[in-house]
Write an enzyme that holds these catalytic residues in place. Sequence first.
Site, PDB file in Angstrom:
ATOM      1  CE  LYS A 112     -18.834 -11.083 -14.630  1.00 39.61           C
ATOM      2  NZ  LYS A 112     -18.073  -9.875 -14.273  1.00 39.61           N
TER       3      LYS A 112
HETATM    4  C1  PLP Z   1     -16.989  -9.263 -14.990  1.00 42.47           C
HETATM    5  C2  PLP Z   1     -16.520  -7.905 -14.586  1.00 42.47           C
HETATM    6  C3  PLP Z   1     -15.704  -7.103 -15.428  1.00 42.47           C
HETATM    7  C4  PLP Z   1     -15.196  -7.590 -16.765  1.00 42.47           C
HETATM    8  O1  PLP Z   1     -16.192  -7.635 -17.753  1.00 42.47           O
HETATM    9  P1  PLP Z   1     -15.981  -8.487 -19.083  1.00 42.47           P
HETATM   10  O2  PLP Z   1     -17.295  -8.483 -19.763  1.00 42.47           O
HETATM   11  O3  PLP Z   1     -15.570  -9.857 -18.616  1.00 42.47           O
HETATM   12  O4  PLP Z   1     -14.906  -7.811 -19.868  1.00 42.47           O
HETATM   13  C5  PLP Z   1     -15.335  -5.840 -14.985  1.00 42.47           C
HETATM   14  N1  PLP Z   1     -15.718  -5.384 -13.782  1.00 42.47           N
HETATM   15  C6  PLP Z   1     -16.488  -6.108 -12.942  1.00 42.47           C
HETATM   16  C7  PLP Z   1     -16.840  -5.549 -11.603  1.00 42.47           C
HETATM   17  C8  PLP Z   1     -16.919  -7.391 -13.306  1.00 42.47           C
HETATM   18  O5  PLP Z   1     -17.676  -8.111 -12.455  1.00 42.47           O
END
Ligand code: PLP
Length: 498
Positions: A112
Amino acid sequence: MNYTSTRDNSLNVTSSEAITRGISADGGLFVPTAIPRVDTDFIASLVPMTYIERARAILSLYLTDFPKEEIEADTEGAYAARFAHPKTAPVVNLHDNVNVLELWHGPTCAFKDMALQLLPYLLTGSAKRVSGEKEIVILVATSGDTGKAALEGFKDVPGTRILVFFPNDGVSPMQKLQMTTQQGNNVGVSAIYGNFDDAQTGVKKIFTDPAVKEKLAAHGMAFSSANSINWGRLVPQIVYYFSAYAEMAAMGQIKVGDKVNFTVPTGNFGNILAAWYAREMGLPVNRLICASNANDVLTEFLTTGHYNRNRPFHTTVSPSMDILISSNLERLLFHLCGGSSDEIRDLFGKLSETGEYTVRPETLEKIRSVFSAGCCDDEATKQTIAGVFDKYHYLCDTHTAVAVQVYENYRKATGDDTPTVIASTASPYKFSAAVLGALEGRDVTELDDFEKLARIEELTGTKAPAQLKALKNASPRFTGICTKEEMEQAVYGLLGIG
Ligand SMILES: *Cc1c(COP(=O)(O)O)cnc(C)c1O
């Protein structure tokens, strides 16, 4: 280039407006009215570039009302100093032509950061153009990872304040420490009694209350959103798919023009949707492989066209993918049904009334021509962590392991040996309990979180991220806790407006 809403395609706004508003007033998501196309020369030109230069090249195709110098400053601020790897998002070869794209070298050790380090810059620039010089107040309810990533992204960004609420018993001890020790002069953090839904409901209520809005305005402040459906979080994610491709070309694994596959561990469908945009723009991509954990709503949807959220919710060792409604799917479906907001309103109306919908056969055909999908339970996830470490001496986290397992199943089932990139979304040290459990072949209950980090280092010869280790000696700055009803007062307190 302009943006419209998935639920009202007569709308036409600039990228600054789309980013400032976050979500359209009709409940729809902002999407580009036309997806920019690039040619082979453009892609070849990315190969010798740094990550920041690649980001500038891609972002300027989408943020056409941003001055060039602003995009330059924004990308510099986001990526120059705050990522622990010189390549920002390095591609690591796992074996043969299978690679891992590490998206977790940012301050919170999860993917993120790739978007949330840049969003504050995009948002403050956009808001200045759209609504003048008000101070932006970001309000976040979090179940863990997003709150910390948003805090790190907005920390000390001029013209912004950020307030985060987390459920006192709904986050891991490590996640709680990450948030309550947050540094920065414009940040506030509070625990609430209740669960994530309580936090979310409370934040929504404050966000939409006209009296609160008025009080903030009187102090020169206005709310904005760092939510995952903001276009300003999606567009930075398109960059790393181009960057991964350029890295593979630089390593000599492919020639520019060759096709690759991407496998993405998926929750809200944002990450994999960014890969789809990259493909639509002309990046040579063969298949997009969507990996889910035991919450397999997307696996079913992408193979049958039937979306059904009426199913048990599983709490898994890959919690960031524990989700039954993948919001960003709405954007994909809008593009695939020819930009018909009538059709989208119909489908998502059904979703909120009955919890399910089925797309037309033509739409399913288009989905299946690009996407493959698979899922993997906790047992297989842990076996994959242990197996990948044994075979390739590579340590992956639980979310990445889901993707590795789903990819291996795909390759076995199809024989497709196209060069592949697996998106790795978190440092293994961020999910230390499950990762150590996988390595040891049993739940390790006798060690605390920090002892687990040390034990993983010892077993694997890898290094835990310094920012996680440093938490051991950090003392909490934010010890406040409030009820749902007290949240509004807590907001005023944290903002210092009484
Ligand atoms: C948010 C997240 C995801 C999922 O990603 P999306 O864009 O919501 O599909 C996968 N792995 C981790 C570690 C995350 O923080």
